[in-house]
Scaffold this active site. Structure first.
Site, PDB file in Angstrom:
ATOM      1  N   HIS A 272      -0.918   6.867   4.404  1.00  0.00           N
ATOM      2  CA  HIS A 272       0.397   6.389   4.819  1.00  0.00           C
ATOM      3  C   HIS A 272       1.421   7.489   4.570  1.00  0.00           C
ATOM      4  O   HIS A 272       1.462   8.055   3.474  1.00  0.00           O
ATOM      5  CB  HIS A 272       0.797   5.139   4.033  1.00  0.00           C
ATOM      6  CG  HIS A 272      -0.235   4.060   4.067  1.00  0.00           C
ATOM      7  ND1 HIS A 272      -0.416   3.231   5.153  1.00  0.00           N
ATOM      8  CD2 HIS A 272      -1.151   3.673   3.145  1.00  0.00           C
ATOM      9  CE1 HIS A 272      -1.396   2.371   4.889  1.00  0.00           C
ATOM     10  NE2 HIS A 272      -1.853   2.631   3.681  1.00  0.00           N
TER      11      HIS A 272
ATOM     12  N   ALA B 142       0.802  -1.224   0.000  1.00  0.00           N
ATOM     13  CA  ALA B 142       0.000   0.000   0.000  1.00  0.00           C
ATOM     14  C   ALA B 142       0.832   1.270   0.000  1.00  0.00           C
ATOM     15  O   ALA B 142       0.287   2.364   0.043  1.00  0.00           O
ATOM     16  CB  ALA B 142      -0.919   0.003   1.216  1.00  0.00           C
TER      17      ALA B 142
END
Length: 263
Positions: free
Chosen positions: A216, A119
């Protein structure tokens, strides 16, 4: 390349269908014994098995889409038989014993274990910076409360009623994050492996009711200078814990294997 896939969940299903649509020879599905009969009925065009010895002899690349436990159970056996393995379960390598087992099995079978970026991005920059003096790496994972359900965050926060300000529910090393949050912290492990390691990489995990994506962020400093990378990723519709980009990264990794000019 003749491919087998471990798992039939959200990521496994995406990878299976995407690879088939691109002309890859996806032949086998490896699942839990209790799911074998159901899986065989649902996917009659595949060889469905529940153990590594039962895989067809001509499989030369396996893809793990089933989590840390599957990597622990099946990974060493796959590598030892000389079959390359791609895994999304990067956090499993926080277990030093498993890391050693996989490394030894790969050597015995003359096989390779490929870790996908999952990811997150910018891991190539982080690896390059590690060739010099990489002084600090911090990863922050910010997700909607529902994405943390089933994790230790649920023991610290009321995820169903969380409102207002974001709440930090973990601060520590990447090794601790990957160990305690196996379904959520594969990114922390990927950042650690690309950079300064599990015990030096610092991690913050946040439940934020004000976001609807998984965010993130990686910040690193070293001789190269400093970089900050942030990605806002969509979860898979079938599973809020699974990143759509993580599934795509597996497909991309396999496509690179077939190209004569590659990154």
């Amino acid at each position: 390349m003749r491919i087998g896939i471990i798992g039939t969940g959200a990521i496994g299903g995406y990878v299976r269908d995407a690879l088939k649509s691109r002309g890859f020879a996806v032949r086998a599905l490896l699942v839990l014994p209790e799911l074998l009969e159901e899986t065989a009925g649902e996917f009659p065009d595949f060889v469905c098995v529940s153990s590594v010895p039962d895989l067809p002899d001509d499989i030369d690349h396996m893809i793990d889409c089933a989590g840390h436990l599957a990597l622990r159970i099946h990974g060493p056996g796959i590598l030892r038989r000389g079959c390359d393995l791609t895994t999304v379960s990067v956090g499993g390598l926080a277990d030093a014993a498993l890391y050693s087992d996989l490394d030894r099995a790969a050597a015995e079978g003359n096989a390779k274990l490929y870790l996908v970026s999952g990811a997150i991005g910018a891991l190539d920059c982080l690896r390059a910076a590690g060739a010099g003096n990489l002084r600090s790496v911090t990863y922050t994972g910010r997700k909607p409360p529902k994405s943390w359900k089933g994790s230790p965050a649920a023991e610290k926060l009321d995820l169903d009623r969380l409102a207002g300000d974001a709440q930090v529910h973990f601060e520590g090393t990447a090794r601790a994050a990957a160990t305690h949050y196996p379904a959520n912290a594969n990114v922390a492990a990927a950042v650690a492996l690309a950079g300064i390691g599990f015990d030096e990489t610092q991690v913050r995990l946040i439940a934020d009711p004000n976001v609807d994506q998984n965010i993130h962020k990686v910040v690193a400093t070293g001789d190269f200078g400093q970089f900050s990378f942030e990605i806002k990723g969509n979860a898979m519709p079938e599973n809020p814990k699974s990143s759509a980009l993580a599934a795509m990264s597996v497909v991309s990794r396999l496509e690179q294997e077939t190209r004569r000019i590659r990154f």
